[in-house]
Motif scaffolding. Sequence first.
Motif, mmCIF file in Angstrom:
data_model
loop_
_atom_site.group_PDB
_atom_site.id
_atom_site.type_symbol
_atom_site.label_atom_id
_atom_site.label_comp_id
_atom_site.label_asym_id
_atom_site.label_seq_id
_atom_site.Cartn_x
_atom_site.Cartn_y
_atom_site.Cartn_z
ATOM 1 N N THR A 317 -1.016 5.844 -9.010
ATOM 2 C CA THR A 317 -1.668 5.219 -7.729
ATOM 3 C C THR A 317 -2.531 4.041 -8.417
ATOM 4 O O THR A 317 -3.005 3.232 -7.545
ATOM 5 C CB THR A 317 -2.518 6.320 -7.396
ATOM 6 N N HIS A 318 -2.607 3.827 -9.479
ATOM 7 C CA HIS A 318 -2.907 2.572 -10.245
ATOM 8 C C HIS A 318 -2.659 2.323 -11.486
ATOM 9 O O HIS A 318 -2.317 3.335 -12.247
ATOM 10 C CB HIS A 318 -4.726 2.474 -10.291
ATOM 11 N N THR A 319 -2.713 1.078 -11.998
ATOM 12 C CA THR A 319 -2.170 0.860 -13.618
ATOM 13 C C THR A 319 -3.227 1.311 -14.605
ATOM 14 O O THR A 319 -3.023 1.289 -15.641
ATOM 15 C CB THR A 319 -2.040 -0.657 -13.524
ATOM 16 N N THR A 320 -4.401 1.817 -13.987
ATOM 17 C CA THR A 320 -5.576 2.430 -15.048
ATOM 18 C C THR A 320 -4.678 3.647 -15.709
ATOM 19 O O THR A 320 -5.426 4.006 -16.776
ATOM 20 C CB THR A 320 -6.470 2.787 -14.137
ATOM 21 N N ALA A 321 -3.623 4.176 -15.153
ATOM 22 C CA ALA A 321 -3.132 5.487 -15.427
ATOM 23 C C ALA A 321 -2.500 4.958 -17.079
ATOM 24 O O ALA A 321 -2.639 5.531 -18.029
ATOM 25 C CB ALA A 321 -1.923 5.873 -14.788
ATOM 26 N N PHE A 340 1.884 2.786 -6.108
ATOM 27 C CA PHE A 340 1.816 3.550 -4.851
ATOM 28 C C PHE A 340 0.727 4.212 -4.311
ATOM 29 O O PHE A 340 0.319 5.091 -4.956
ATOM 30 C CB PHE A 340 3.111 4.516 -5.373
ATOM 31 N N ARG A 341 0.583 3.986 -2.900
ATOM 32 C CA ARG A 341 -0.436 4.850 -2.220
ATOM 33 C C ARG A 341 -0.062 5.014 -0.767
ATOM 34 O O ARG A 341 0.649 4.231 -0.164
ATOM 35 C CB ARG A 341 -1.823 4.056 -2.309
ATOM 36 N N ASN A 342 -0.058 6.307 -0.471
ATOM 37 C CA ASN A 342 0.305 6.526 0.832
ATOM 38 C C ASN A 342 -0.666 6.133 1.766
ATOM 39 O O ASN A 342 -1.328 6.920 2.389
ATOM 40 C CB ASN A 342 0.506 8.172 0.738
ATOM 41 N N HIS A 354 1.293 -4.362 -6.394
ATOM 42 C CA HIS A 354 1.277 -4.597 -7.814
ATOM 43 C C HIS A 354 -0.399 -4.755 -8.275
ATOM 44 O O HIS A 354 -0.946 -5.147 -7.506
ATOM 45 C CB HIS A 354 2.051 -5.863 -8.180
ATOM 46 N N GLN A 355 -0.541 -4.091 -9.349
ATOM 47 C CA GLN A 355 -1.853 -4.247 -10.030
ATOM 48 C C GLN A 355 -1.710 -4.841 -11.350
ATOM 49 O O GLN A 355 -0.775 -4.998 -12.002
ATOM 50 C CB GLN A 355 -2.675 -2.950 -10.438
ATOM 51 N N ILE A 356 -2.626 -5.849 -11.537
ATOM 52 C CA ILE A 356 -2.855 -6.779 -12.667
ATOM 53 C C ILE A 356 -4.033 -5.700 -13.579
ATOM 54 O O ILE A 356 -5.159 -6.087 -13.077
ATOM 55 C CB ILE A 356 -3.271 -8.195 -12.406
ATOM 56 N N PRO A 395 -14.996 7.012 -10.217
ATOM 57 C CA PRO A 395 -15.223 8.212 -11.066
ATOM 58 C C PRO A 395 -15.318 7.915 -12.778
ATOM 59 O O PRO A 395 -16.008 8.359 -13.318
ATOM 60 C CB PRO A 395 -14.313 9.226 -10.718
ATOM 61 N N TYR A 396 -14.298 6.858 -13.099
ATOM 62 C CA TYR A 396 -14.265 6.586 -14.388
ATOM 63 C C TYR A 396 -15.018 5.524 -15.121
ATOM 64 O O TYR A 396 -14.860 5.238 -16.254
ATOM 65 C CB TYR A 396 -12.723 6.655 -14.713
ATOM 66 N N THR A 397 -15.596 4.621 -14.044
ATOM 67 C CA THR A 397 -16.402 3.633 -14.651
ATOM 68 C C THR A 397 -18.019 3.660 -14.299
ATOM 69 O O THR A 397 -18.390 4.151 -13.246
ATOM 70 C CB THR A 397 -15.868 2.205 -14.170
ATOM 71 N N GLY A 417 -9.737 -6.748 -6.119
ATOM 72 C CA GLY A 417 -9.808 -6.294 -7.427
ATOM 73 C C GLY A 417 -11.103 -5.599 -7.417
ATOM 74 O O GLY A 417 -12.167 -5.410 -7.090
ATOM 75 N N ASN A 418 -11.040 -4.421 -8.724
ATOM 76 C CA ASN A 418 -12.006 -3.541 -8.849
ATOM 77 C C ASN A 418 -12.144 -3.502 -10.560
ATOM 78 O O ASN A 418 -11.293 -3.876 -11.148
ATOM 79 C CB ASN A 418 -11.651 -2.044 -8.143
ATOM 80 N N SER A 419 -13.354 -3.075 -10.932
ATOM 81 C CA SER A 419 -13.454 -3.276 -12.411
ATOM 82 C C SER A 419 -14.641 -2.306 -12.851
ATOM 83 O O SER A 419 -15.252 -1.717 -12.011
ATOM 84 C CB SER A 419 -13.655 -4.633 -12.926
ATOM 85 N N GLY A 420 -14.873 -2.258 -13.951
ATOM 86 C CA GLY A 420 -16.026 -1.352 -14.456
ATOM 87 C C GLY A 420 -16.018 -1.175 -16.024
ATOM 88 O O GLY A 420 -15.154 -1.763 -16.719
ATOM 89 N N ILE A 439 -14.389 -2.481 -21.404
ATOM 90 C CA ILE A 439 -14.617 -3.287 -19.987
ATOM 91 C C ILE A 439 -13.207 -3.252 -19.727
ATOM 92 O O ILE A 439 -11.998 -3.439 -20.313
ATOM 93 C CB ILE A 439 -15.008 -4.459 -19.957
ATOM 94 N N ALA A 440 -12.982 -2.921 -17.984
ATOM 95 C CA ALA A 440 -11.317 -2.736 -17.626
ATOM 96 C C ALA A 440 -11.425 -3.139 -16.222
ATOM 97 O O ALA A 440 -12.377 -3.295 -15.479
ATOM 98 C CB ALA A 440 -10.993 -1.337 -17.712
ATOM 99 N N TRP A 441 -10.200 -3.755 -15.857
ATOM 100 C CA TRP A 441 -10.158 -4.259 -14.297
ATOM 101 C C TRP A 441 -8.811 -3.990 -13.851
ATOM 102 O O TRP A 441 -7.844 -3.888 -14.820
ATOM 103 C CB TRP A 441 -10.742 -5.646 -14.398
ATOM 104 N N GLY A 442 -8.682 -3.818 -12.546
ATOM 105 C CA GLY A 442 -7.412 -3.815 -11.751
ATOM 106 C C GLY A 442 -7.517 -4.767 -10.546
ATOM 107 O O GLY A 442 -8.336 -4.626 -9.759
ATOM 108 N N LEU A 443 -6.835 -5.875 -10.854
ATOM 109 C CA LEU A 443 -6.742 -6.803 -9.665
ATOM 110 C C LEU A 443 -5.417 -6.535 -8.838
ATOM 111 O O LEU A 443 -4.483 -6.223 -9.620
ATOM 112 C CB LEU A 443 -6.556 -8.192 -10.291
HETATM 113 N N1 PHE Z 1 -8.000 1.707 -11.043
HETATM 114 C C1 PHE Z 1 -8.837 0.989 -10.136
HETATM 115 C C2 PHE Z 1 -8.128 0.731 -8.875
HETATM 116 O O1 PHE Z 1 -7.214 0.934 -8.710
HETATM 117 C C3 PHE Z 1 -9.209 -0.557 -10.722
HETATM 118 C C4 PHE Z 1 -10.148 -0.451 -11.904
HETATM 119 C C5 PHE Z 1 -9.271 -0.555 -13.240
HETATM 120 C C6 PHE Z 1 -11.324 0.102 -11.856
HETATM 121 C C7 PHE Z 1 -10.167 -0.363 -14.344
HETATM 122 C C8 PHE Z 1 -12.084 -0.239 -12.903
HETATM 123 C C9 PHE Z 1 -11.379 -0.327 -14.298
HETATM 124 O O2 PHE Z 1 -8.741 0.420 -7.722
#
Ligand code: PHE
Length: 513
Positions: A317-321, A340-342, A354-356, A395-397, A417-420, A439-443
Amino acid sequence: MAEDAVLGFLEKNEEISDSGDFAAERGINHNDIVDIIKSLHGFRLVDAQDIKREKWVLTDEGKTYAAAGSPEVQLFLAIPPEGISREELQRKVDPSVYKIGCSQAMKNKWVEMGKQLVSKKVQNVDDKVKDLLIRIQDGKAIDQDDIDTLKKRKLIAPQIWKGYSVKKGPNDAPKRKKVATDLTRENLQRGDWKELEFKEYNFSAKGQPTEGGHLHPLLKVRQQLKMIFLQMGFEEMPTDNFVESSFWNFDALFQPQQHPARDSHDTFFLQAPSTTKTLPEDYVERVKRVHEFGGYGSRGYGYDWKREEANKNLLQTHTTAVSSRMLYLLAQYFSIDRVFRNEAVDRTHLAEFHQIEGLVCDRGLTLGDLIGVLLYFHPLFSGMSKLRFKPAYNPYTEPSVEIFSYHEGFKKWVEIGNSGMFRPEMLLPMGLPEDVRVIAWGLSLERPTMILYGIDNIRDLFGHKVQLYLLSICDLLINTVFDVNWIAFFCHLVLQVDLGLIKRNPICRIGID
Ligand code: PHE
């Protein structure tokens, strides 16, 4: 015939004041006249001025009432002199006639809707609505008040009529001369080229648009993003499985097992194979402990952590996996992959997008580093507009930051995007030293691409509705926005930072061996 009519008329008269009347008087189709006027205008045989008129036409609903009568009259006629029960009346007329008819007939004070009976309050009624609709159908004028009423009831709609007034042009002639577009072998043999009038070259004519062979804008933006990451010293993460276990997608990220995102409404779970076979057992144990009891200064969530939940397979559901898997190995990474998200699909959402993703791991990293790194992508985003950062929750950032960019088409800020900074509850069970920050992000790949290309429907960009035409116009735009050399200049000279150093710095490799 239409051409003769226009030129013939202008030979004897100053002007055709209205192409509509002109066509009607001669029984010629107005579209044919318009085509001819445009073509004669092109050759400057005539001068033409636009005429626009608003006229009213019946909507589909209006057409049915013009034929069958207004619903209020249909309803009125269905009521017998002694009255009728609501149920029976409902049976006698169409449901839409009943609904609209009742409210209009009541408004007109034609009927009384008693508890038991519906009865007539007047003897006879006129169907004014029907008469008005027929007048409009016949092109006759009606009062503004009546127009307003019919418009409000959506029985009529405006239609713009376009025509021309026409006068003689600078190349005026009673007949159009056929001009030659080519000099042929026969012209030369016959010698008639001397008398021929040739069509002038149009040097500003556009060439044929090229067919096929276009790169999709998403691929181009993706490629440019890869370049930015690689120039910053990132290594691409292996994104070769859409199927992931809940453990890496959620649990390793300190996402509690009751979190709503895990719900089947948001996540596509796999039926076969429904569970994963292998997980790193000692790490699983530490993750379980931090969820249940906390540790490393955290209280945890205080619930019974279930292995079966973590074993469930899903579509990532996110590339953070992938990030959580790679962090477990520790490095500085990025990935661009499909998730993929329902979700209900609309102009800005797809169930598959797609996520970056990127992450940097080092001692002493701060929120400032996170925002600074995100601004590295600014050459890409600034082509579109400014960026905004907003506090958020994952929950993870902690802290978590959402990233917004302005969409000129939507005239609003859209989330891209989202990050943390990953929480200690996620990092420490992996065995990372306490003072290491990540530090991490998903765009999103689609949203910035939409903003960049002024596309206002995500479905025009990804999926079966994508048009080859769109891809070809995107070709023209891309090079002006991305100048890779410029990006390199920006990264290395202006900011004076080389994140590649972090990668080569032995501190960043802590935990790998
Ligand atoms: N996984 C988050 C999302 O799908 C993006 C994200 C990645 C947020 C890494 C914080 C850190 O929205």
